[in-house]
Scaffold this active site. Sequence first.
Site, mmCIF file in Angstrom:
data_model
loop_
_atom_site.group_PDB
_atom_site.id
_atom_site.type_symbol
_atom_site.label_atom_id
_atom_site.label_comp_id
_atom_site.label_asym_id
_atom_site.label_seq_id
_atom_site.Cartn_x
_atom_site.Cartn_y
_atom_site.Cartn_z
ATOM 1 N N HIS A 135 -41.292 13.361 21.033
ATOM 2 C CA HIS A 135 -41.622 13.427 19.605
ATOM 3 C C HIS A 135 -40.460 12.803 18.829
ATOM 4 O O HIS A 135 -39.312 12.866 19.275
ATOM 5 C CB HIS A 135 -41.785 14.910 19.243
ATOM 6 C CG HIS A 135 -42.303 15.188 17.872
ATOM 7 N ND1 HIS A 135 -41.510 15.156 16.754
ATOM 8 C CD2 HIS A 135 -43.537 15.552 17.436
ATOM 9 C CE1 HIS A 135 -42.222 15.473 15.684
ATOM 10 N NE2 HIS A 135 -43.466 15.716 16.068
ATOM 11 N N ASP A 212 -37.113 20.597 24.425
ATOM 12 C CA ASP A 212 -37.938 20.709 23.225
ATOM 13 C C ASP A 212 -39.176 21.521 23.633
ATOM 14 O O ASP A 212 -40.060 21.026 24.341
ATOM 15 C CB ASP A 212 -38.316 19.297 22.752
ATOM 16 C CG ASP A 212 -39.347 19.312 21.638
ATOM 17 O OD1 ASP A 212 -39.897 20.383 21.320
ATOM 18 O OD2 ASP A 212 -39.628 18.221 21.094
ATOM 19 N N GLN A 215 -44.165 22.442 21.817
ATOM 20 C CA GLN A 215 -45.553 22.569 22.295
ATOM 21 C C GLN A 215 -45.675 23.576 23.430
ATOM 22 O O GLN A 215 -46.731 24.177 23.607
ATOM 23 C CB GLN A 215 -46.085 21.205 22.758
ATOM 24 C CG GLN A 215 -46.252 20.190 21.651
ATOM 25 C CD GLN A 215 -47.259 20.623 20.586
ATOM 26 O OE1 GLN A 215 -48.161 21.410 20.842
ATOM 27 N NE2 GLN A 215 -47.098 20.119 19.380
ATOM 28 N N LYS A 238 -46.252 26.893 15.184
ATOM 29 C CA LYS A 238 -47.170 26.496 16.260
ATOM 30 C C LYS A 238 -47.483 27.697 17.161
ATOM 31 O O LYS A 238 -48.368 27.636 18.004
ATOM 32 C CB LYS A 238 -46.571 25.360 17.093
ATOM 33 C CG LYS A 238 -46.367 24.073 16.285
ATOM 34 C CD LYS A 238 -45.809 22.971 17.166
ATOM 35 C CE LYS A 238 -45.181 21.846 16.379
ATOM 36 N NZ LYS A 238 -46.151 20.933 15.766
ATOM 37 N N CYS A 376 -46.378 11.500 15.558
ATOM 38 C CA CYS A 376 -44.900 11.445 15.548
ATOM 39 C C CYS A 376 -44.373 11.085 16.927
ATOM 40 O O CYS A 376 -43.344 11.614 17.383
ATOM 41 C CB CYS A 376 -44.286 12.759 15.074
ATOM 42 S SG CYS A 376 -44.707 13.150 13.390
HETATM 43 N N1 PLP Z 1 -41.438 18.405 19.312
HETATM 44 C C1 PLP Z 1 -42.727 18.357 19.623
HETATM 45 C C2 PLP Z 1 -43.126 18.083 21.049
HETATM 46 C C3 PLP Z 1 -43.701 18.567 18.645
HETATM 47 O O1 PLP Z 1 -44.988 18.511 18.962
HETATM 48 C C4 PLP Z 1 -43.275 18.818 17.316
HETATM 49 C C5 PLP Z 1 -44.262 18.985 16.235
HETATM 50 O O2 PLP Z 1 -45.381 18.558 16.320
HETATM 51 C C6 PLP Z 1 -41.923 18.869 17.046
HETATM 52 C C7 PLP Z 1 -41.024 18.660 18.074
HETATM 53 C C8 PLP Z 1 -41.410 19.133 15.669
HETATM 54 O O3 PLP Z 1 -41.749 20.424 15.263
HETATM 55 P P1 PLP Z 1 -41.529 20.887 13.766
HETATM 56 O O4 PLP Z 1 -42.234 19.876 12.898
HETATM 57 O O5 PLP Z 1 -42.165 22.237 13.712
HETATM 58 O O6 PLP Z 1 -40.070 20.921 13.514
#
Ligand code: PLP
Length: 419
Positions: A135, A212, A215, A238, A376
């Site tokens: 992401h 990370d 998800q 999420k 993203c």
């Molecule tokens: N990492 C992954 C794999 C994601 O899917 C997301 C959000 O969709 C993020 C990071 C970023 O999360 P946040 O926007 O809640 O900070």
Amino acid sequence: MSAPGRSVAATVGALDVERLRRDFPALAQEVRGRRLVYLDNAATAHKPRAVLEAVQHHYACEYSNVHRGVHWLSERATEAYEGAREKVRAFLNAPDRREIVFVRGTTEAINLVAASWGGANLRPGDEVLVTEMEHHSNIVPWQLVCERTGAVLRVAPIDDDGNLLVEEFERLCGERTRIVAVTQLSNALGTINPVRRLVEIAHAHGALALVDGAQAAPHMPVDVQALGCDFYAFSGHKLYGPTGIGVLWARRELLEAMPPYQGGGEMIRQVTFEGSTWAPPPAKFEAGTPHIVGAIGLGAAIDYVRGVGLEAIARHERELLAYADEALAEVPGLRVIGRARERAGLVSFVFDDIHPHDVGTILDHEGVAVRAGHHCAMPVMQRYGVPATARASFALYNTREDIDALVAALHRVRSMFGR
Ligand code: PLP
């Protein structure tokens, strides 16, 4: 395919989904005169009543600022806020409550590590290793710190099915690698990475490992000690919790050695005009009034998912994914992007001759909420040569009937384009 006329929320696997759906008021509404079919859970999940009520109760009855007050309400608020930290610790099986830092979300957690740890430790020529499926929030913070420090970003490739090429990852992890930053579950492909193995590779080369978990946390049990990683990040929203709250977990000795990320109230030990000293972690990284009620809501969300059971949720969603794979295979012209050996939570797809935004818009008119875009994860789109995909992503409250509705709406998309 499910039989016509079956109940909207059929029980799948061990979960009583029909009962669970009643916990989520948002799901009861109609959208454009149709039953809402919410399949955009990878973007954000709806909230159970337990979370809404915890937030309301706290604002109504226990609300005050934390840590500073000497009065009754401030003590209640501090207890609730610190109680939420303990719930997060147990959720991640972290060894110590002081290793849990409340942040805005995964994005802020990774920025914190990149800026604080990276800023203090990366030198010109050092390397940061990520994967091709990250992401943007696990790419851009590293690019920023690389620019500042002269470190270099390396990228481990994926194959046509969306599997990480672990041998390539191992080959790229070398002498100069200081940290690897990998997603546990890809939001664009659904790939589950072999994180434990990747952490071992990092450590064998003397590098740290950040995971990370944005998800992964809603879809599978997480145990940071079993993963062996050094940093773990996830977002509350999420995981059926409020927006604006998330978590960075880090090993205590790392947090102790890292410089502050932001300065302000709460994060100091002593301040003079000549200089300041820092409070111990986690306070060192929680400058200013935190998102008190967000943390408490996240604690309630954790109670909720632990009550349902992460194993049961994972099993339920695995069945939904298998059902969706089969059902989508029957839609002519539809191509799934991401067929990794280990997947969870979502399916990304395209029609080669219909733009995903058109797909998303028509599905919306059928009451089916999916995400259409680059998610993203622009490098993933570039890897597969598509501008965007449509993505259906699942939560504990989704049913086979939701997938039937998606498939029926996809047939409608095709017919509207004369296919
Ligand atoms: N990492 C992954 C794999 C994601 O899917 C997301 C959000 O969709 C993020 C990071 C970023 O999360 P946040 O926007 O809640 O900070």
